[in-house]
Write a protein that holds these residues in place. Structure first.
Motif, PDB file in Angstrom:
ATOM      1  N   GLN A   1     -14.483 -50.023 -65.664  1.00  0.00           N
ATOM      2  CA  GLN A   1     -15.503 -50.028 -65.293  1.00  0.00           C
ATOM      3  C   GLN A   1     -16.364 -49.702 -66.029  1.00  0.00           C
ATOM      4  OE1 GLN A   1     -15.734 -52.271 -62.039  1.00  0.00           O
ATOM      5  NE2 GLN A   1     -13.883 -51.620 -60.957  1.00  0.00           N
ATOM      6  N   THR A   2     -17.195 -50.900 -66.216  1.00  0.00           N
ATOM      7  CA  THR A   2     -18.394 -51.376 -67.309  1.00  0.00           C
ATOM      8  C   THR A   2     -19.319 -50.147 -66.746  1.00  0.00           C
ATOM      9  OG1 THR A   2     -18.670 -53.482 -66.062  1.00  0.00           O
ATOM     10  CG2 THR A   2     -17.905 -53.442 -67.743  1.00  0.00           C
ATOM     11  N   THR A   3     -19.615 -50.075 -65.736  1.00  0.00           N
ATOM     12  CA  THR A   3     -20.937 -48.991 -65.376  1.00  0.00           C
ATOM     13  C   THR A   3     -20.013 -48.001 -64.585  1.00  0.00           C
ATOM     14  OG1 THR A   3     -21.934 -50.618 -63.961  1.00  0.00           O
ATOM     15  CG2 THR A   3     -22.507 -48.741 -63.552  1.00  0.00           C
TER      16      THR A   3
ATOM     17  N   ALA B   1     -21.061 -45.244 -63.395  1.00  0.00           N
ATOM     18  CA  ALA B   1     -21.052 -44.532 -61.573  1.00  0.00           C
ATOM     19  C   ALA B   1     -20.434 -45.240 -60.737  1.00  0.00           C
ATOM     20  CB  ALA B   1     -22.867 -45.036 -61.645  1.00  0.00           C
ATOM     21  N   ASN B   2     -19.491 -46.736 -61.762  1.00  0.00           N
ATOM     22  CA  ASN B   2     -18.453 -47.075 -60.772  1.00  0.00           C
ATOM     23  C   ASN B   2     -17.115 -46.286 -61.298  1.00  0.00           C
ATOM     24  OD1 ASN B   2     -19.948 -48.580 -59.151  1.00  0.00           O
ATOM     25  ND2 ASN B   2     -20.090 -50.440 -61.214  1.00  0.00           N
ATOM     26  N   ARG B   3     -16.907 -45.734 -61.961  1.00  0.00           N
ATOM     27  CA  ARG B   3     -15.760 -45.422 -62.497  1.00  0.00           C
ATOM     28  C   ARG B   3     -15.227 -44.237 -61.559  1.00  0.00           C
ATOM     29  NH1 ARG B   3     -13.426 -43.947 -68.238  1.00  0.00           N
ATOM     30  NH2 ARG B   3     -11.740 -44.602 -66.098  1.00  0.00           N
TER      31      ARG B   3
END
Length: 439
Positions: free
Chosen positions: A126-128, A130-132
């Motif tokens: 995931q690019t963000t 915090a979303n990983r």
């Protein structure tokens, strides 16, 4: 058919599936109208297909017989791949009420189609940041595909997926050095570190996010259900002495000391409880669904089952997970001499899964998929006997300690209670959905 846990499990999973379907259809519409790009829509749809497949797989393992019973010819569960919304309610409900239960095989065909779409279209990361871990990445769908294929007994195909997630050469003496080529996942140095980081560590591939403002609540939060009553939990779900007492789970294993504690159950009696979910006040612990340890042990099991001898790669993969926790790995790790047969090696991997994933909700999946195991000696023969609910564990828990003579009786695989009943509300409202035999 009217038990709250049973009814709510069915309803909650289908509600989740419908949310995913509404989003899936809305994303396609938004892309068609030029609101978002086709690439953005497809990537987000892949997340929805992943969630849809994961939820359906949970349903088919609780409410239907295993795939390996008759090659999937038993009744499965409805596979909802369309949305029920205000705009589509009448047509969707009519479709639901006119579609009988598919076979288990038909469910698995759709499961594989959804995960293949997810694998093809999910990002590697995931690019963000915090979303990983809390939004699906490519590896999450690959792990789910491994699970599904193993339930189907298709170990060669599951191995092919696992080989993409694990380096060709692994060093059991350095567990944290084994890094996934896809996504960069790796074991944490200590078994507790994966949970202390609220399941957002390098080891966690996908986890359900909870926080103090958005959590399952007092009744259902993992910390409350599985936490000792004297520590702030409800003391409802303790660790079985059947697994705690196994000699294969070595004295001095870090998982025993870092992730479990002796405490009181709901009846103020002694039992062993997990500390994997320690937020008893705010109930903000995340729920780990896929950890890299599971990838390693699934691949080890596939390697062990394929061929006719004792696989050294299977032993190495098993030791990567086990060596992180056991005392003196150099002398206590498994070797080829530890196993007389292929079956002994597979059995050791299955026990290691119980030690590693205790209190993570994977036990039923293993009972279900091995009920008709290709290796007859590994079949549990149904639901094994267990300590009666609410019993006092004082003097029972201890490595090598024999179990008491009085146990909750085993349920044979042939018994109708091996699987759950379709909820009565579903049968009443949707007559085309037949009940599981015996209920």
């Amino acid at each position: 058919p009217t038990t709250a846990n049973n009814v709510n499990y069915w309803a909650s999973l289908y509600r989740l599936i419908n949310f995913a379907n509404i989003a899936d259809e809305g994303l396609a519409k938004a892309a068609g109208n030029g609101v978002i790009t086709a690439a953005v829509a497809t990537s987000a749809q892949a997340e929805m297909r992943f969630i849809r497949a994961w939820a359906h797989h949970e349903l088919v393992t609780f409410f239907a017989r295993p795939f390996l019973d008759g090659n999937g010819d038993k009744p499965g569960v409805p596979y909802r791949d369309f949305a029920v919304s205000a705009a589509s309610a009448l047509a969707a409900v009519e479709k639901i009420r006119s579609t009988p239960r598919p076979t288990v095989a038909e469910v698995y065909t759709k499961l594989l189609a959804d995960v293949d779409f997810a694998i093809a279209n999910l990002p590697t990361q995931q690019t963000t940041a915090a979303n990983r871990r809390i939004r699906a990445e490519k590896a999450a769908a690959m792990v789910l595909k491994m699970r599904i294929l193993m339930h189907m007994g298709r170990f060669q195909e599951a191995k092919a997926v696992g080989d993409q997630l694990v380096p060709a050469s692994v060093n059991p003496a350095a567990p944290t050095s084994v890094v996934s080529p896809i996504g960069g996942y790796a074991l944490t140095a200590a078994p507790s570190a994966s949970f202390n980081a609220n399941s957002l560590s390098s080891e966690n591939i996908f986890t359900i996010k909870n926080d103090p403002l958005d959590n399952p609540g007092v009744n259902a939060a993992l910390s409350n259900m599985m936490g000792a009553a004297n520590l702030g939990g409800r003391g409802l779900v303790s660790v079985s002495p059947i697994v705690w007492n196994r000699t294969e789970w070595l004295d001095g294993d870090k998982r025993r000391t870092e992730l479990f504690v002796f405490g009181q159950n709901a009846n103020t009696r002694q039992s062993v409880f997990t500390t994997k979910y320690p937020d008893y006040v705010q109930r903000g612990n995340n729920n780990p669904i896929f950890r890299y340890a599971e990838v390693l042990l699934m691949l080890a099991e596939c390697e062990a089952r394929l061929g006719s001898g004792v696989s050294q790669r299977a032993i190495d993969l098993l030791n990567v997970v086990r060596n992180r926790s056991i005392p003196s790995p150099a002398t206590n790790q498994y070797t080829a001499a530890s196993f007389a047969t292929q079956t002994d090696l597979v059995r050791a991997i299955l026990w290691e899964r119980r030690f590693e994933f205790a209190s993570e909700g994977k036990r039923w999946m293993d009972i279900h998929r091995t009920a008709n195991d290709p290796i007859a000696a590994l079949r549990p023969g149904g639901i094994p006997a267990k300590l009666p609910n609410g019993a006092d564990g004082t003097g029972i828990y201890g490595i090598g300690v024999a179990l008491p003579a009085t146990l909750q009786p085993a349920i044979p695989y042939s018994d109708y209670r091996f699987i759950w009943p379709i909820p009565a509300d579903e049968i009443t409202q949707n007559p085309i959905i037949t009940q599981n035999p015996g209920y």
